[in-house]
Write an enzyme that holds these catalytic residues in place. Structure first.
Site, PDB file in Angstrom:
ATOM      1  N   GLU A 110       1.193   3.846   1.847  1.00 26.28           N
ATOM      2  CA  GLU A 110       1.790   4.261   3.118  1.00 26.28           C
ATOM      3  C   GLU A 110       3.080   3.483   3.390  1.00 26.28           C
ATOM      4  O   GLU A 110       4.110   4.064   3.732  1.00 26.28           O
ATOM      5  CB  GLU A 110       0.808   4.051   4.283  1.00 26.28           C
ATOM      6  CG  GLU A 110      -0.489   4.801   4.155  1.00 26.28           C
ATOM      7  CD  GLU A 110      -1.594   4.016   3.442  1.00 26.28           C
ATOM      8  OE1 GLU A 110      -2.764   4.394   3.614  1.00 26.28           O
ATOM      9  OE2 GLU A 110      -1.297   3.037   2.712  1.00 26.28           O
ATOM     10  N   CYS A 152      -1.883  -0.855   7.532  1.00 26.88           N
ATOM     11  CA  CYS A 152      -1.066   0.352   7.353  1.00 26.88           C
ATOM     12  C   CYS A 152      -1.047   1.204   8.616  1.00 26.88           C
ATOM     13  O   CYS A 152      -0.032   1.841   8.917  1.00 26.88           O
ATOM     14  CB  CYS A 152      -1.550   1.156   6.147  1.00 26.88           C
ATOM     15  SG  CYS A 152      -1.141   0.352   4.579  1.00 26.88           S
ATOM     16  N   CYS A 193      -5.575   1.493   5.857  1.00 30.01           N
ATOM     17  CA  CYS A 193      -6.240   0.270   6.323  1.00 30.01           C
ATOM     18  C   CYS A 193      -5.641  -0.094   7.687  1.00 30.01           C
ATOM     19  O   CYS A 193      -4.680   0.528   8.149  1.00 30.01           O
ATOM     20  CB  CYS A 193      -6.032  -0.865   5.319  1.00 30.01           C
ATOM     21  SG  CYS A 193      -4.329  -1.443   5.203  1.00 30.01           S
ATOM     22  N   HIS A 213       0.860  -1.173   0.000  1.00 21.99           N
ATOM     23  CA  HIS A 213       0.000   0.000   0.000  1.00 21.99           C
ATOM     24  C   HIS A 213       0.904   1.232   0.000  1.00 21.99           C
ATOM     25  O   HIS A 213       2.073   1.166   0.386  1.00 21.99           O
ATOM     26  CB  HIS A 213      -0.906   0.012   1.222  1.00 21.99           C
ATOM     27  CG  HIS A 213      -2.026  -0.976   1.131  1.00 21.99           C
ATOM     28  ND1 HIS A 213      -3.029  -1.033   2.057  1.00 21.99           N
ATOM     29  CD2 HIS A 213      -2.311  -1.933   0.214  1.00 21.99           C
ATOM     30  CE1 HIS A 213      -3.888  -1.971   1.723  1.00 21.99           C
ATOM     31  NE2 HIS A 213      -3.457  -2.542   0.605  1.00 21.99           N
TER      32      HIS A 213
END
Length: 184
Positions: A59, A89, A86, A57
């Protein structure tokens, strides 16, 4: 062929419009970052998106592949995310901040990632309570700042956040309820 998470200083008008309009639900996540080392340091801007090759992801991709720690100075970092982090993350961000005590992180999100999933709600709530973190939804001024900062200064851009004010307010209410523990 999949491309690695793209990144750079300026984002395209089309990408900004498609990724940050809270009325749409793109599959990718984008991160726009303003970073400043020390009280008098120069601002550094950058953008990134998911790294599809490594299934990161955005991040995680930013923290592990782009950010370069400097132990000698305090760092103010502001993220503008097309989706809220999420649960996984949120954990990665907290782990990062445990190692980087000199970093303060302000997170502004365009929309909430799967708000109905209890683990995502718990992750956001925990992240919002973590020292050195401030998380909120993007407002009209944040959108204007992103357009003024992360787009190249050429041509006319006919996209205004006022056209989706209702969706901004809805996301804001949802995030506030999640942080307060009211969103079940």
């Amino acid at each position: 062929m999949h491309q690695r998470g793209r990144r750079g200083m300026y984002i395209s008008r089309r990408a900004l419009r498609q990724q940050f309009d809270p009325r749409t639900y793109p599959r990718e996540a984008y991160l726009l970052c303003k970073l400043q080392w020390g009280a008098r340091g120069r601002n550094w801007i950058h953008w990134a998106r998911n790294d599809e090759i490594n299934d990161y992801h955005v991040e995680r991709y930013f923290l592990e592949q782009i950010f370069e720690p400097r132990n000698y100075s305090f760092c103010d970092m502001t993220w503008y995310l097309s989706w809220s982090p999420c649960a996984g993350c949120c954990d990665i961000i907290q782990d990062f901040l445990e190692e980087q005590h000199n970093v303060h992180l302000d997170i502004h999100v365009a929309r909430i990632y799967y708000a109905h999933v209890p683990r995502n709600r718990a992750g956001l709530r925990q992240l919002a309570r973590y020292p050195g973190v401030n998380i909120q939804t993007m407002n009209v001024e944040d959108y204007k700042y992103c357009w003024d900062t992360f787009l190249q200064k050429e041509g006319y851009f006919d996209f205004t956040a006022r056209s989706f004010q209702l969706e901004i307010e809805r996301s804001h209410s949802t995030l506030e309820e999640i942080i307060a523990g009211l969103h079940l």
